[in-house]
Scaffold this motif. Structure first.
Motif, PDB file in Angstrom:
ATOM      1  N   ILE A 366       0.732  -1.231  -0.270  1.00  0.00           N
ATOM      2  CA  ILE A 366      -0.186  -0.029  -0.045  1.00  0.00           C
ATOM      3  C   ILE A 366       0.874   1.228  -0.175  1.00  0.00           C
ATOM      4  CG2 ILE A 366      -1.829  -1.195   1.228  1.00  0.00           C
ATOM      5  CD1 ILE A 366      -1.203   0.370   3.549  1.00  0.00           C
ATOM      6  N   VAL A 367       2.126   1.371   0.459  1.00  0.00           N
ATOM      7  CA  VAL A 367       2.931   2.517   0.487  1.00  0.00           C
ATOM      8  C   VAL A 367       3.676   2.784  -0.927  1.00  0.00           C
ATOM      9  CG1 VAL A 367       5.016   3.476   1.554  1.00  0.00           C
ATOM     10  CG2 VAL A 367       3.233   2.439   2.865  1.00  0.00           C
ATOM     11  N   THR A 368       4.265   1.423  -1.585  1.00  0.00           N
ATOM     12  CA  THR A 368       5.000   1.670  -2.788  1.00  0.00           C
ATOM     13  C   THR A 368       4.255   1.575  -4.022  1.00  0.00           C
ATOM     14  OG1 THR A 368       5.903  -0.600  -2.534  1.00  0.00           O
ATOM     15  CG2 THR A 368       7.111   1.240  -1.183  1.00  0.00           C
ATOM     16  N   GLY A 369       3.081   0.645  -3.889  1.00  0.00           N
ATOM     17  CA  GLY A 369       2.368   0.180  -5.141  1.00  0.00           C
ATOM     18  C   GLY A 369       3.089  -1.191  -5.919  1.00  0.00           C
ATOM     19  N   ARG A 370       4.323  -1.497  -5.252  1.00  0.00           N
ATOM     20  CA  ARG A 370       4.960  -2.663  -5.725  1.00  0.00           C
ATOM     21  C   ARG A 370       3.973  -4.112  -5.758  1.00  0.00           C
ATOM     22  NH1 ARG A 370       8.743  -6.580  -3.697  1.00  0.00           N
ATOM     23  NH2 ARG A 370       8.667  -5.388  -1.856  1.00  0.00           N
ATOM     24  N   VAL A 371       4.063  -4.708  -6.692  1.00  0.00           N
ATOM     25  CA  VAL A 371       3.308  -6.031  -6.876  1.00  0.00           C
ATOM     26  C   VAL A 371       3.940  -6.989  -6.109  1.00  0.00           C
ATOM     27  CG1 VAL A 371       2.189  -7.656  -8.014  1.00  0.00           C
ATOM     28  CG2 VAL A 371       1.788  -5.225  -8.624  1.00  0.00           C
ATOM     29  N   LEU A 372       3.349  -7.587  -5.049  1.00  0.00           N
ATOM     30  CA  LEU A 372       3.919  -8.574  -4.245  1.00  0.00           C
ATOM     31  C   LEU A 372       3.811  -9.999  -4.776  1.00  0.00           C
ATOM     32  CD1 LEU A 372       3.474  -6.870  -0.723  1.00  0.00           C
ATOM     33  CD2 LEU A 372       5.493  -6.684  -2.052  1.00  0.00           C
ATOM     34  N   TRP A 373       2.560 -10.061  -5.060  1.00  0.00           N
ATOM     35  CA  TRP A 373       2.085 -11.534  -5.736  1.00  0.00           C
ATOM     36  C   TRP A 373       0.901 -11.374  -6.707  1.00  0.00           C
ATOM     37  CZ3 TRP A 373      -3.275 -12.933  -4.552  1.00  0.00           C
ATOM     38  CH2 TRP A 373      -3.567 -14.305  -4.697  1.00  0.00           C
ATOM     39  N   GLN A 374       0.700 -12.435  -7.444  1.00  0.00           N
ATOM     40  CA  GLN A 374      -0.324 -12.434  -8.488  1.00  0.00           C
ATOM     41  C   GLN A 374      -0.766 -13.659  -8.637  1.00  0.00           C
ATOM     42  OE1 GLN A 374       0.656 -11.130 -12.538  1.00  0.00           O
ATOM     43  NE2 GLN A 374       2.388 -10.213 -11.784  1.00  0.00           N
ATOM     44  N   TYR A 375      -1.869 -13.955  -9.048  1.00  0.00           N
ATOM     45  CA  TYR A 375      -2.701 -15.361  -9.528  1.00  0.00           C
ATOM     46  C   TYR A 375      -3.206 -15.301 -10.829  1.00  0.00           C
ATOM     47  CZ  TYR A 375      -4.424 -19.835  -9.076  1.00  0.00           C
ATOM     48  OH  TYR A 375      -5.055 -21.167  -9.225  1.00  0.00           O
ATOM     49  N   GLU A 376      -3.381 -15.862 -11.436  1.00  0.00           N
ATOM     50  CA  GLU A 376      -4.107 -15.850 -12.655  1.00  0.00           C
ATOM     51  C   GLU A 376      -5.131 -16.934 -12.942  1.00  0.00           C
ATOM     52  OE1 GLU A 376      -3.819 -15.823 -17.619  1.00  0.00           O
ATOM     53  OE2 GLU A 376      -2.120 -16.275 -16.779  1.00  0.00           O
ATOM     54  N   THR A 377      -6.579 -16.426 -13.004  1.00  0.00           N
ATOM     55  CA  THR A 377      -7.502 -17.451 -13.016  1.00  0.00           C
ATOM     56  C   THR A 377      -7.648 -17.867 -14.396  1.00  0.00           C
ATOM     57  OG1 THR A 377      -9.382 -15.820 -13.238  1.00  0.00           O
ATOM     58  CG2 THR A 377      -8.651 -16.318 -10.882  1.00  0.00           C
ATOM     59  N   GLU A 378      -8.976 -18.379 -14.939  1.00  0.00           N
ATOM     60  CA  GLU A 378      -9.385 -18.737 -16.155  1.00  0.00           C
ATOM     61  C   GLU A 378     -10.237 -17.934 -16.939  1.00  0.00           C
ATOM     62  OE1 GLU A 378     -10.090 -23.041 -16.517  1.00  0.00           O
ATOM     63  OE2 GLU A 378      -8.244 -23.443 -15.564  1.00  0.00           O
ATOM     64  N   GLY A 379     -10.728 -16.884 -16.038  1.00  0.00           N
ATOM     65  CA  GLY A 379     -11.794 -15.935 -16.804  1.00  0.00           C
ATOM     66  C   GLY A 379     -11.588 -14.620 -16.110  1.00  0.00           C
ATOM     67  N   SER A 380     -12.265 -13.804 -16.864  1.00  0.00           N
ATOM     68  CA  SER A 380     -12.225 -12.326 -16.418  1.00  0.00           C
ATOM     69  C   SER A 380     -12.462 -12.014 -14.941  1.00  0.00           C
ATOM     70  CB  SER A 380     -12.970 -11.408 -17.289  1.00  0.00           C
ATOM     71  OG  SER A 380     -12.869 -10.082 -16.932  1.00  0.00           O
ATOM     72  N   ILE A 381     -11.921 -10.939 -14.160  1.00  0.00           N
ATOM     73  CA  ILE A 381     -12.646 -10.821 -12.709  1.00  0.00           C
ATOM     74  C   ILE A 381     -13.120  -9.464 -12.681  1.00  0.00           C
ATOM     75  CG2 ILE A 381     -12.304 -11.029 -10.374  1.00  0.00           C
ATOM     76  CD1 ILE A 381      -9.772 -12.718 -11.104  1.00  0.00           C
ATOM     77  N   THR A 382     -14.318  -9.066 -12.386  1.00  0.00           N
ATOM     78  CA  THR A 382     -15.039  -7.910 -12.361  1.00  0.00           C
ATOM     79  C   THR A 382     -15.913  -7.810 -11.057  1.00  0.00           C
ATOM     80  OG1 THR A 382     -17.244  -8.607 -13.535  1.00  0.00           O
ATOM     81  CG2 THR A 382     -15.119  -7.798 -14.858  1.00  0.00           C
ATOM     82  N   VAL A 383     -16.109  -8.860 -10.221  1.00  0.00           N
ATOM     83  CA  VAL A 383     -16.781  -8.966  -8.740  1.00  0.00           C
ATOM     84  C   VAL A 383     -15.745  -8.693  -7.858  1.00  0.00           C
ATOM     85  CG1 VAL A 383     -17.943 -10.071  -7.212  1.00  0.00           C
ATOM     86  CG2 VAL A 383     -18.710 -10.541  -9.691  1.00  0.00           C
ATOM     87  N   SER A 384     -15.966  -7.624  -6.781  1.00  0.00           N
ATOM     88  CA  SER A 384     -15.022  -7.430  -5.720  1.00  0.00           C
ATOM     89  C   SER A 384     -14.616  -8.599  -4.921  1.00  0.00           C
ATOM     90  CB  SER A 384     -15.513  -6.166  -4.846  1.00  0.00           C
ATOM     91  OG  SER A 384     -15.868  -5.140  -5.911  1.00  0.00           O
ATOM     92  N   PRO A 385     -13.406  -8.700  -4.586  1.00  0.00           N
ATOM     93  CA  PRO A 385     -13.022  -9.845  -3.509  1.00  0.00           C
ATOM     94  C   PRO A 385     -13.423  -9.572  -2.314  1.00  0.00           C
ATOM     95  CG  PRO A 385     -11.101  -8.464  -4.041  1.00  0.00           C
ATOM     96  CD  PRO A 385     -12.237  -8.049  -5.042  1.00  0.00           C
ATOM     97  N   VAL A 386     -13.556 -10.547  -1.216  1.00  0.00           N
ATOM     98  CA  VAL A 386     -13.683 -10.350  -0.029  1.00  0.00           C
ATOM     99  C   VAL A 386     -12.712 -11.014   0.811  1.00  0.00           C
ATOM    100  CG1 VAL A 386     -15.945  -9.796  -0.351  1.00  0.00           C
ATOM    101  CG2 VAL A 386     -15.351 -12.352   0.166  1.00  0.00           C
ATOM    102  N   ILE A 387     -12.466 -10.772   2.158  1.00  0.00           N
ATOM    103  CA  ILE A 387     -11.671 -11.383   3.118  1.00  0.00           C
ATOM    104  C   ILE A 387     -12.551 -11.827   4.408  1.00  0.00           C
ATOM    105  CG2 ILE A 387      -9.757 -11.395   4.585  1.00  0.00           C
ATOM    106  CD1 ILE A 387      -8.334  -9.348   2.718  1.00  0.00           C
ATOM    107  N   VAL A 388     -12.565 -13.193   4.360  1.00  0.00           N
ATOM    108  CA  VAL A 388     -13.393 -13.555   5.413  1.00  0.00           C
ATOM    109  C   VAL A 388     -12.566 -14.872   6.217  1.00  0.00           C
ATOM    110  CG1 VAL A 388     -15.578 -14.949   6.207  1.00  0.00           C
ATOM    111  CG2 VAL A 388     -15.285 -13.458   3.997  1.00  0.00           C
ATOM    112  N   ASP A 389     -12.516 -14.416   7.535  1.00  0.00           N
ATOM    113  CA  ASP A 389     -11.724 -15.438   8.428  1.00  0.00           C
ATOM    114  C   ASP A 389     -10.394 -15.864   7.805  1.00  0.00           C
ATOM    115  OD1 ASP A 389     -14.044 -15.454   9.994  1.00  0.00           O
ATOM    116  OD2 ASP A 389     -14.931 -17.557   9.298  1.00  0.00           O
TER     117      ASP A 389
END
Length: 409
Positions: A366-389
């Motif tokens: 959040i401070v530098t904007g440097r990408v730390l990790w990424q993961y590719e799915t098999e489709g476009s993603i337009t729905v917001s992610p959520v964090i639960v437990d």
């Protein structure tokens, strides 16, 4: 110790203490040189400059060094980023239309096949709650064993419904005709608030489905409402952001932008932030509606912004995620993905998680904007992610929900 998280805490502390008291806390230290080196290495900007609260840069550096520099070696103590691991993924029987509702460790997922699913976050196991007479295309609300959701796509498309559903008995409690395909209902105490395509904002009793009050704008409403204190904020296709009294629907103020407002606003401290189809993000005084600053992106803005630690994050159709100073609108950094960003990012500690139509989910500092990790799915993603437990959940147009987890998350 986490350097970036401490930095954000120091910024807030400095603002509240004032320069004299803040400086007095710092003069006993002697790590100024090391701290300046650390600041240079991390390119950390000062996020607050106010003439009446002028902050002593030397004192700031000294206090920062006291905690961030190890006394034995003079080396910054950092917590290495731990990449989330895929712990499960589940294929559903249709695309995911909106972010799921979260309640007591369970996801409630509206589907395009006229079904509602309940999924266990721990393992991805899910069940059909009930087949419904229509498509539940918006995020439902769950409260006291009941679920409230919008239905559309029925045989008579002009009679879309807001419905209340008993989760234990698996039966519909009431339905209310409501022309709404876009505005996600917001549950606040015993009232549901939502916009509609007839241009009205509605306050609806959750026990009966009766309208408590309504307020008319000049065009249809596709924005979702948010509430802060006694005010409800919602945008309209008439280009205005409205602030209404939550109990009565009385207009407190309105602000006109240069385009339709499609996304929910964000509220932090005494400010409200709204994006507009004119490609601008507006920062307004929450109580008066007075404009404080604007920021112009290079594309349309569909997703709601998110604010944390005096930083605001927003995605754009120009493929960028922007990080701005929430107080001034100054750009800290931006990161360009391979596709448009129509989903609201989520924050966890010092990391922002974002998704893009390029099929990827990203984690960035959040401070530098440097990408730390990424993961590719098999489709476009337009729905917001959520964090639960401690689990990051991402829904993709490949009809899968992906669950990622890391230690400490």
């Amino acid at each position: 110790m986490n350097f970036k998280r401490l930095y954000l805490s120091i910024i807030e502390l400095a603002d509240r203490l004032g320069s004299l008291l803040f400086a007095s806390c710092c003069l006993v230290t002697s790590y100024g040189h090391s701290a300046l080196c650390a600041l240079s290495a991390y390119c950390v900007p000062l996020t607050l400059v106010r003439t009446r609260r002028a902050m002593c840069l030397t004192a700031y550096c000294l206090l920062l060094a006291t905690y961030c520099v190890q006394s034995s070696s003079g080396v910054l103590a950092q917590e290495p980023f731990q990449a989330p691991a895929l712990v499960w993924k589940v294929k559903l029987k249709g695309p995911i239309l909106s972010p799921p509702a979260v309640h007591e460790g369970m996801l409630y997922i509206p589907m395009s096949n006229q079904k509602l699913y309940r999924m266990d976050v721990r393992n991805g196991r899910y069940e059909d709650i009930s087949k419904v007479n229509g498509v539940a295309s918006l995020t439902p609300q769950v409260y006291a064993g009941r679920m409230f959701f919008m239905l559309d796509g029925q045989p008579n498309k002009d009679r879309r419904m807001l419905a209340a559903f008993d989760l234990k008995k698996k039966k519909t409690l009431w339905q209310k005709p409501l022309l709404n395909t876009w505005s996600t209902p917001l549950l606040h105490e015993t009232t549901l608030y939502t916009g509609a395509e007839d241009g009205y904002v509605y306050a609806i009793d959750i026990e009966t489905g009766d309208t408590r009050w309504r307020f008319q704008t000049k065009r249809r409403i596709r924005s979702s409402p948010v509430i802060s204190d006694s005010l409800l904020f919602i945008g309209s296709d008439d280009n205005h952001l409205y602030a209404l009294h939550v109990e009565t629907g009385r207009l407190v103020w309105s602000f006109e932008t240069g385009g339709s407002i499609l996304a929910a606003p964000a509220v932090a401290d005494d400010a409200v932030y709204t994006v507009s189809f004119d490609q601008n993000l507006y920062c307004l005084d929450q109580h008066t509606g007075k404009l404080r600053w604007t920021f112009k992106a290079n594309g349309s803005l569909y997703a709601a912004p998110v604010v944390s630690s005096y930083r605001i994050f927003l995605g754009s159709n120009d493929r960028n995620l922007y990080c701005l100073d929430a107080r001034t609108g100054r750009l800290f950094w931006r990161y360009e993905t391979g596709g448009i960003i129509r989903a609201t990012p989520v924050l966890h500690e010092d990391v922002v998680y974002m998704v893009s139509s390029d099929r990827h989910v990203y984690a960035a500092d959040i401070v530098t904007g440097r990408v730390l990790w990424q993961y590719e799915t098999e489709g476009s993603i337009t729905v917001s992610p959520v964090i639960v437990d401690h689990t990051l959940l991402v829904g993709s147009e490949d009809r899968h929900i992906y669950a990622f987890r890391k230690s400490g998350m």
